[in-house]
Design a protein around this motif. Structure first.
Motif, PDB file in Angstrom:
ATOM      1  N   ARG A 171       1.638  42.333  29.624  1.00  0.00           N
ATOM      2  CA  ARG A 171       3.012  42.115  29.992  1.00  0.00           C
ATOM      3  C   ARG A 171       3.299  42.199  31.616  1.00  0.00           C
ATOM      4  O   ARG A 171       3.899  41.598  32.296  1.00  0.00           O
ATOM      5  CB  ARG A 171       4.103  43.241  29.363  1.00  0.00           C
ATOM      6  CG  ARG A 171       4.217  42.688  27.932  1.00  0.00           C
ATOM      7  CD  ARG A 171       5.315  43.435  27.267  1.00  0.00           C
ATOM      8  NE  ARG A 171       5.523  43.211  25.840  1.00  0.00           N
ATOM      9  CZ  ARG A 171       5.757  43.957  24.812  1.00  0.00           C
ATOM     10  NH1 ARG A 171       5.975  45.298  25.054  1.00  0.00           N
ATOM     11  NH2 ARG A 171       5.822  43.567  23.527  1.00  0.00           N
ATOM     12  N   ASP A 172       2.753  43.350  32.205  1.00  0.00           N
ATOM     13  CA  ASP A 172       2.656  43.646  33.533  1.00  0.00           C
ATOM     14  C   ASP A 172       1.951  42.448  34.297  1.00  0.00           C
ATOM     15  O   ASP A 172       2.696  41.930  35.527  1.00  0.00           O
ATOM     16  CB  ASP A 172       2.043  44.924  33.952  1.00  0.00           C
ATOM     17  CG  ASP A 172       2.793  46.086  33.609  1.00  0.00           C
ATOM     18  OD1 ASP A 172       3.821  45.951  33.187  1.00  0.00           O
ATOM     19  OD2 ASP A 172       2.044  47.194  33.502  1.00  0.00           O
ATOM     20  N   ARG A 173       0.828  41.958  33.791  1.00  0.00           N
ATOM     21  CA  ARG A 173       0.421  40.570  34.455  1.00  0.00           C
ATOM     22  C   ARG A 173       1.192  39.495  34.517  1.00  0.00           C
ATOM     23  O   ARG A 173       1.239  38.888  35.379  1.00  0.00           O
ATOM     24  CB  ARG A 173      -0.985  40.442  33.596  1.00  0.00           C
ATOM     25  CG  ARG A 173      -2.146  41.209  34.091  1.00  0.00           C
ATOM     26  CD  ARG A 173      -3.513  41.106  33.358  1.00  0.00           C
ATOM     27  NE  ARG A 173      -4.456  41.914  33.551  1.00  0.00           N
ATOM     28  CZ  ARG A 173      -5.302  42.059  34.472  1.00  0.00           C
ATOM     29  NH1 ARG A 173      -5.403  41.253  35.447  1.00  0.00           N
ATOM     30  NH2 ARG A 173      -6.368  42.790  34.374  1.00  0.00           N
ATOM     31  N   ARG A 174       1.759  39.372  33.147  1.00  0.00           N
ATOM     32  CA  ARG A 174       2.729  38.147  32.912  1.00  0.00           C
ATOM     33  C   ARG A 174       3.890  38.183  33.957  1.00  0.00           C
ATOM     34  O   ARG A 174       4.162  37.343  34.352  1.00  0.00           O
ATOM     35  CB  ARG A 174       3.136  38.158  31.506  1.00  0.00           C
ATOM     36  CG  ARG A 174       4.214  36.958  31.321  1.00  0.00           C
ATOM     37  CD  ARG A 174       5.085  37.139  30.079  1.00  0.00           C
ATOM     38  NE  ARG A 174       5.916  38.293  30.495  1.00  0.00           N
ATOM     39  CZ  ARG A 174       6.355  39.072  29.361  1.00  0.00           C
ATOM     40  NH1 ARG A 174       6.319  38.667  28.207  1.00  0.00           N
ATOM     41  NH2 ARG A 174       7.121  40.106  29.506  1.00  0.00           N
ATOM     42  N   GLN A 196       5.390  36.142  41.162  1.00  0.00           N
ATOM     43  CA  GLN A 196       4.623  35.395  42.303  1.00  0.00           C
ATOM     44  C   GLN A 196       5.103  33.822  42.177  1.00  0.00           C
ATOM     45  O   GLN A 196       5.169  33.123  43.332  1.00  0.00           O
ATOM     46  CB  GLN A 196       3.314  35.507  42.308  1.00  0.00           C
ATOM     47  CG  GLN A 196       2.458  35.005  43.150  1.00  0.00           C
ATOM     48  CD  GLN A 196       0.784  35.063  43.042  1.00  0.00           C
ATOM     49  OE1 GLN A 196       0.529  35.630  41.840  1.00  0.00           O
ATOM     50  NE2 GLN A 196       0.175  35.026  44.025  1.00  0.00           N
ATOM     51  N   ALA A 197       5.183  33.261  41.160  1.00  0.00           N
ATOM     52  CA  ALA A 197       5.367  31.941  40.795  1.00  0.00           C
ATOM     53  C   ALA A 197       6.803  31.469  41.059  1.00  0.00           C
ATOM     54  O   ALA A 197       7.116  30.459  41.997  1.00  0.00           O
ATOM     55  CB  ALA A 197       5.001  31.345  39.231  1.00  0.00           C
ATOM     56  N   GLY A 238      -4.494  34.441  39.737  1.00  0.00           N
ATOM     57  CA  GLY A 238      -3.645  35.408  38.857  1.00  0.00           C
ATOM     58  C   GLY A 238      -3.422  34.833  37.415  1.00  0.00           C
ATOM     59  O   GLY A 238      -3.637  35.590  36.157  1.00  0.00           O
ATOM     60  N   TRP A 239      -3.474  33.538  37.046  1.00  0.00           N
ATOM     61  CA  TRP A 239      -3.500  33.018  35.670  1.00  0.00           C
ATOM     62  C   TRP A 239      -4.710  33.040  35.013  1.00  0.00           C
ATOM     63  O   TRP A 239      -4.806  33.676  33.699  1.00  0.00           O
ATOM     64  CB  TRP A 239      -3.023  31.378  35.935  1.00  0.00           C
ATOM     65  CG  TRP A 239      -2.777  30.964  34.447  1.00  0.00           C
ATOM     66  CD1 TRP A 239      -3.487  29.972  34.074  1.00  0.00           C
ATOM     67  CD2 TRP A 239      -1.867  31.190  33.497  1.00  0.00           C
ATOM     68  NE1 TRP A 239      -2.995  29.961  32.570  1.00  0.00           N
ATOM     69  CE2 TRP A 239      -2.063  30.414  32.386  1.00  0.00           C
ATOM     70  CE3 TRP A 239      -0.782  32.180  33.552  1.00  0.00           C
ATOM     71  CZ2 TRP A 239      -1.152  30.510  31.280  1.00  0.00           C
ATOM     72  CZ3 TRP A 239       0.088  32.177  32.293  1.00  0.00           C
ATOM     73  CH2 TRP A 239      -0.077  31.343  31.382  1.00  0.00           C
ATOM     74  N   THR A 240      -5.847  32.959  35.657  1.00  0.00           N
ATOM     75  CA  THR A 240      -7.226  32.976  35.056  1.00  0.00           C
ATOM     76  C   THR A 240      -7.437  34.492  34.810  1.00  0.00           C
ATOM     77  O   THR A 240      -7.988  34.807  33.503  1.00  0.00           O
ATOM     78  CB  THR A 240      -8.246  32.577  36.326  1.00  0.00           C
ATOM     79  OG1 THR A 240      -8.200  31.562  36.586  1.00  0.00           O
ATOM     80  CG2 THR A 240      -9.598  32.945  35.625  1.00  0.00           C
ATOM     81  N   ALA A 241      -7.237  35.567  35.777  1.00  0.00           N
ATOM     82  CA  ALA A 241      -7.092  36.821  35.276  1.00  0.00           C
ATOM     83  C   ALA A 241      -6.304  37.287  33.809  1.00  0.00           C
ATOM     84  O   ALA A 241      -6.784  37.744  33.067  1.00  0.00           O
ATOM     85  CB  ALA A 241      -6.780  37.823  36.454  1.00  0.00           C
ATOM     86  N   ALA A 252      -7.681  38.609  30.375  1.00  0.00           N
ATOM     87  CA  ALA A 252      -7.269  39.820  29.782  1.00  0.00           C
ATOM     88  C   ALA A 252      -6.445  39.311  28.318  1.00  0.00           C
ATOM     89  O   ALA A 252      -6.887  40.198  27.324  1.00  0.00           O
ATOM     90  CB  ALA A 252      -5.833  40.324  30.562  1.00  0.00           C
ATOM     91  N   ARG A 253      -5.998  38.463  28.187  1.00  0.00           N
ATOM     92  CA  ARG A 253      -5.240  37.861  27.006  1.00  0.00           C
ATOM     93  C   ARG A 253      -6.573  37.709  25.846  1.00  0.00           C
ATOM     94  O   ARG A 253      -6.511  38.145  24.631  1.00  0.00           O
ATOM     95  CB  ARG A 253      -4.382  36.858  27.182  1.00  0.00           C
ATOM     96  CG  ARG A 253      -3.824  36.254  25.681  1.00  0.00           C
ATOM     97  CD  ARG A 253      -3.683  34.744  25.805  1.00  0.00           C
ATOM     98  NE  ARG A 253      -4.679  33.934  26.198  1.00  0.00           N
ATOM     99  CZ  ARG A 253      -4.678  32.953  26.561  1.00  0.00           C
ATOM    100  NH1 ARG A 253      -3.509  32.212  27.079  1.00  0.00           N
ATOM    101  NH2 ARG A 253      -5.656  32.319  26.776  1.00  0.00           N
TER     102      ARG A 253
END
Length: 151
Positions: free
Chosen positions: A4-7, A13-14, A39-42, A46-47
């Motif tokens: 959730r934090d990454r999302r 950022q987007a 960021g999306w790749t990371a 993680a997902r």
């Protein structure tokens, strides 16, 4: 950092990039795009680690990928509609070239959707190939979109 934090960080950022892109230089836009891609790749990595650890079945993974693709398709279609609107103001010869590239973008969106449809009985190997194909389609879309937006 959890999913959730990454999302949420990616979304912020987007949104910042979208809000500022019109005033940024090409170098700033390229740097923002690279950062968003990273960021999306990371996030995806993680997902996928989470799904593996939770031993999530293929049907659930397919549903997750379908939801992701659906969200991207809506954003892509919106971007394509924006390009069409701007293309209508161009001279006829320029408009024809942009219309052809927009048609190619639509074809990429349709190909990505077809890849997901083939996942119903996919093996693990086919799953990996489909995810790679989806990522490739996403990159093609962004590259084509960026080339159309350049004057």
């Amino acid at each position: 950092m959890d999913l959730r934090d990454r999302r949420d960080a990616y979304r912020a950022q987007a949104e910042e990039a979208a809000a500022n892109a019109k005033t940024w230089t090409d170098a700033q836009v390229a740097a923002a795009q690279k950062s968003l891609d990273d960021g999306w790749t990371a996030f995806q990595a993680a997902r996928d680690r989470y799904l593996e650890a939770a031993k999530v079945d293929l049907a659930t993974r397919r549903a997750i990928l379908e939801a992701e693709l659906d969200a991207h398709q809506k954003a892509w279609r919106s971007s394509i509609d924006e390009l069409r609107s701007k293309a209508s103001k161009l001279a006829a010869d320029q408009r024809a070239a942009v219309d052809a590239r927009i048609a190619a973008l639509n074809a990429q969106v349709d190909k990505a959707k077809a890849r997901i449809a083939r996942l119903e009985d996919a093996s693990a190997e086919a799953w990996g190939k489909t995810k790679k194909g989806y990522a490739d389609a996403q990159n093609l879309f962004f590259d084509a979109y960026a080339s159309i937006r350049k004057p």
